[in-house]
Design a protein around this motif. Structure first.
Motif, short mmCIF file in Angstrom:
data_model
loop_
_atom_site.label_atom_id
_atom_site.label_comp_id
_atom_site.label_asym_id
_atom_site.label_seq_id
_atom_site.Cartn_x
_atom_site.Cartn_y
_atom_site.Cartn_z
N ARG A 426 49.52 44.38 57.24
CA ARG A 426 49.25 43.70 55.97
C ARG A 426 47.78 43.74 55.58
N VAL A 427 46.91 43.87 56.57
CA VAL A 427 45.48 43.97 56.25
C VAL A 427 45.21 45.29 55.54
N ASN A 428 45.76 46.38 56.05
CA ASN A 428 45.60 47.67 55.38
C ASN A 428 46.19 47.64 53.98
N ASP A 429 47.36 47.00 53.86
CA ASP A 429 48.00 46.89 52.54
C ASP A 429 47.06 46.21 51.56
N GLN A 430 46.45 45.11 52.00
CA GLN A 430 45.61 44.33 51.09
C GLN A 430 44.32 45.07 50.73
N LEU A 431 43.78 45.82 51.65
CA LEU A 431 42.60 46.64 51.35
C LEU A 431 42.89 47.59 50.19
N LEU A 432 44.01 48.28 50.26
CA LEU A 432 44.35 49.22 49.20
C LEU A 432 44.71 48.50 47.91
N ARG A 433 45.37 47.35 48.02
CA ARG A 433 45.73 46.56 46.84
C ARG A 433 44.48 46.10 46.09
N GLU A 434 43.51 45.56 46.82
CA GLU A 434 42.28 45.09 46.18
C GLU A 434 41.48 46.25 45.58
N ALA A 435 41.45 47.37 46.28
CA ALA A 435 40.73 48.54 45.75
C ALA A 435 41.35 49.00 44.44
N LEU A 436 42.67 49.03 44.39
CA LEU A 436 43.33 49.45 43.15
C LEU A 436 43.08 48.46 42.02
N LEU A 437 43.08 47.17 42.31
CA LEU A 437 42.77 46.18 41.28
C LEU A 437 41.33 46.33 40.79
N ALA A 438 40.43 46.72 41.68
CA ALA A 438 39.03 46.89 41.29
C ALA A 438 38.84 48.06 40.34
N VAL A 439 39.64 49.12 40.50
CA VAL A 439 39.43 50.33 39.70
C VAL A 439 40.34 50.40 38.47
N SER A 440 40.95 49.30 38.10
CA SER A 440 41.77 49.29 36.89
C SER A 440 40.98 49.84 35.71
N SER A 441 41.60 50.68 34.91
CA SER A 441 40.92 51.27 33.75
C SER A 441 40.53 50.23 32.72
N ASP A 442 41.15 49.07 32.76
CA ASP A 442 40.88 48.04 31.76
C ASP A 442 39.44 47.56 31.80
N TRP A 443 38.85 47.50 33.01
CA TRP A 443 37.51 46.92 33.11
C TRP A 443 36.49 47.80 32.39
N ALA A 444 36.53 49.09 32.62
CA ALA A 444 35.59 49.98 31.92
C ALA A 444 35.87 50.00 30.42
N PHE A 445 37.14 49.97 30.05
CA PHE A 445 37.48 49.95 28.62
C PHE A 445 36.88 48.73 27.94
N MET A 446 37.04 47.57 28.56
CA MET A 446 36.55 46.33 27.96
C MET A 446 35.03 46.31 27.86
N VAL A 447 34.36 46.93 28.83
CA VAL A 447 32.90 47.01 28.76
C VAL A 447 32.47 47.98 27.68
N SER A 448 33.07 49.16 27.64
CA SER A 448 32.70 50.16 26.64
C SER A 448 32.95 49.67 25.22
N LYS A 449 34.03 48.92 25.04
CA LYS A 449 34.37 48.42 23.72
C LYS A 449 33.75 47.04 23.44
N ASP A 450 32.96 46.53 24.38
CA ASP A 450 32.33 45.22 24.26
C ASP A 450 33.36 44.15 23.92
N SER A 451 34.49 44.21 24.64
CA SER A 451 35.56 43.23 24.46
C SER A 451 35.70 42.44 25.76
N ALA A 452 35.12 41.25 25.77
CA ALA A 452 35.10 40.42 26.99
C ALA A 452 34.52 41.22 28.16
#
Length: 512
Positions: A426-452
């Motif tokens: 489960r530790v390995n599972d969570q490492l990959l889960r958190e990494a995937l949440l960190a690289v969501s495309s939404d975060w860069a989109f929201m920064v580039s579009k200055d939306s929150a």
């Protein structure tokens, strides 16, 4: 009415980032509940109504794994129920005031209808509803990679893992394997078609310019059997265009203007240059007339486009119009009305409608295309997710993914016992889960579009911190601490329980 040559496919893409337990207002769960009430509830109600009439092959509906998880999540379901009840109460209070009586009564009717729909059909989440629509042949569902990463910038191993886990998640929820996906942001890099084929993906969406504007047929990508379907911009922009799209008509309800006393939307668009306080009151009858006019215009647009494209290529052509599902209801209040009427009117006008899977199986596929780097973002390239404005997030993403992969690889190698089955960690599972949440495309989109943008950066760094914190404990051989941290971060979000790090491809087996 004569039959129009070719086939028309309507594609809706449904997505929001993971918002549960990450704030409420102005960005957070409120965003989810507004979209749920205004778009997901009425759009699926329209599809159920048409399914009950025996209509099939109506449209292709993309639902990303991260949104599907929220629409099935007990916390979100409970929060949505409360949100709908609060909407009903606010409308009731408005109806008790003389100056807001008409607005309050109208909103109370909408809220009561939505609450009844939710309590009748949604209490076990969206998946049972979607399974019924699939089984009835009403829709085709598209899945996608887990957590919605911008795939072209992702490490090939993590890209393959995210896609495989996303497809497995869809099959678990909907009891069927999706043949197609909506690639996050329609992002593509050469070679990804091989990864798609290896994962069993048969077709995916790209934006029109990716096919050099010729979207009259799906196209296999290079030497693969995977078909890229392109969005027809001429037809799609007829609906949603910043300058001339239907939602901007003067009679439609204005999205941006609120009545400050009630928190409800009381005005119509009125005019592009009319300030909020000066906008005219919303009139449902005027809006209904505008819907009928825009339905007729869209049907005529599709018929003319199919006819002209069929004549141009010398065979029956395909027209694919694609939109965010959230346009229908959330951004464009009358969108669900328009959608239902269009899905009835097109066949009545002699237009054959169907899904992307139908189009591929029926041979609406042309010669192979040498598909290049692309997206459906600004410039149709990668600038929104890889530009100077988000260079720090690109670097963060690379570091987080590298940390997660290196840590998991070492942990699995250390735990490996020759001749014995690898146990789930489960530790390995969570490492990959958190990494995937960190690289969501939404975060860069929201920064580039200055939306929150601040919220987006906070979310990316939060999940990056979780990855590093767990990885540090693993690397320093603090087993109990690593397990405690992984369990805590897992409980904080409680999503994608099926993610299994044992399925992470080896270094020499990942497809580019």
């Amino acid at each position: 009415m004569s039959t129009t040559p070719g086939k028309f496919c309507l594609v809706l893409h449904s997505h929001l980032p993971w918002l549960a337990n990450h704030g409420r207002w102005p960005v957070g769960e409120e965003w989810l509940y507004q979209s749920w009430a205004a778009s997901y509830l009425p759009v699926l109600r329209v599809l159920r109504t048409l399914a009950d009439e025996g209509r099939t092959g109506l449209l292709t509906l993309g639902v990303t794994p991260v949104l599907a998880a929220q629409l099935d999540d007990p916390h979100c379901l409970n929060g949505m129920h409360h949100w709908l009840g609060n909407w009903q109460l606010r409308a009731h209070e408005a109806a008790m005031q003389r100056r807001h009586r008409t607005l309050g009564r109208r909103e109370h009717h909408l809220a009561t209808s939505a609450l009844a729909d939710f309590e009748t059909h949604w209490r076990h989440g969206a998946s049972p509803i979607l399974r019924e629509l699939i089984d009835a042949g009403t829709i085709e569902l598209l899945g996608g990679p887990l957590a919605h990463p911008f795939q072209p910038l992702l490490d090939p191993r993590m890209r393959a893992f995210s896609l495989a886990e996303g497809l497995a998640d869809a099959e678990l929820r909907w009891s069927s394997r999706t043949a197609g996906i909506w690639a996050p942001e329609c992002g593509f890099a050469p070679g990804m078609e091989r990864g798609y084929q290896a994962a069993g993906v048969r077709h995916f969406m790209v934006d029109g310019p990716s096919l050099r504007g010729d979207t009259s047929l799906g196209r296999t990508v290079r030497d693969s059997d995977v078909v890229a379907f392109g969005r027809d911009l001429q037809v799609s922009y007829r609906v949603w265009s910043p300058k001339s799209g239907y939602p901007g008509h003067a009679a439609y309800r204005d999205f941006h203007t609120y009545d400050h006393d009630t928190g409800l939307k009381a005005a119509r668009v009125t005019g592009r240059n009319v300030a909020g306080p000066d906008k005219a009151p919303y009139d449902p009858e005027l809006a209904a007339a505008a819907v009928r006019r825009d339905v007729a215009d869209f049907v005529d647009t599709v018929r003319r486009r199919l006819t002209s494209e069929s004549e141009r290529i010398g065979r029956p052509a395909l027209v694919v119009a694609a939109f965010d599902t959230e346009l229908y209801g959330h951004w464009w209040h009358e969108g669900p009305q328009w959608l239902e009427q269009v899905l009835r009117a097109l066949p009545e006008a002699g237009v054959t409608i169907g899904t992307l899977d139908d189009a591929r199986k029926e041979g609406y596929v042309g010669t192979p295309v040498d598909l290049r780097e692309s997206s459906w973002g600004s410039g149709k390239d990668w600038r929104v997710w890889a530009g100077e404005q988000v260079a720090d997030l690109v670097q963060l993403n690379d570091e987080v993914v590298a940390t997660a992969l290196e840590t998991v690889d070492k942990a699995r190698a250390a735990a490996k016992v020759p001749g014995e089955v690898e146990l789930r960690d489960r530790v390995n599972d969570q490492l990959l889960r958190e990494a995937l949440l960190a690289v969501s495309s939404d975060w860069a989109f929201m920064v580039s579009k200055d939306s929150a943008a601040g919220y987006a950066r906070d979310r990316a760094h939060l999940h990056a911190h979780a990855t590093r914190e767990i990885a540090e404990a693993v690397s320093s051989r603090q087993v109990a601490r690593a397990q405690r941290l992984a369990a805590g971060w897992s409980m904080a979000d409680n999503l994608f329980p099926g993610l299994d790090a044992r399925r992470l491809p080896d270094n020499d087996s990942a497809v580019p």
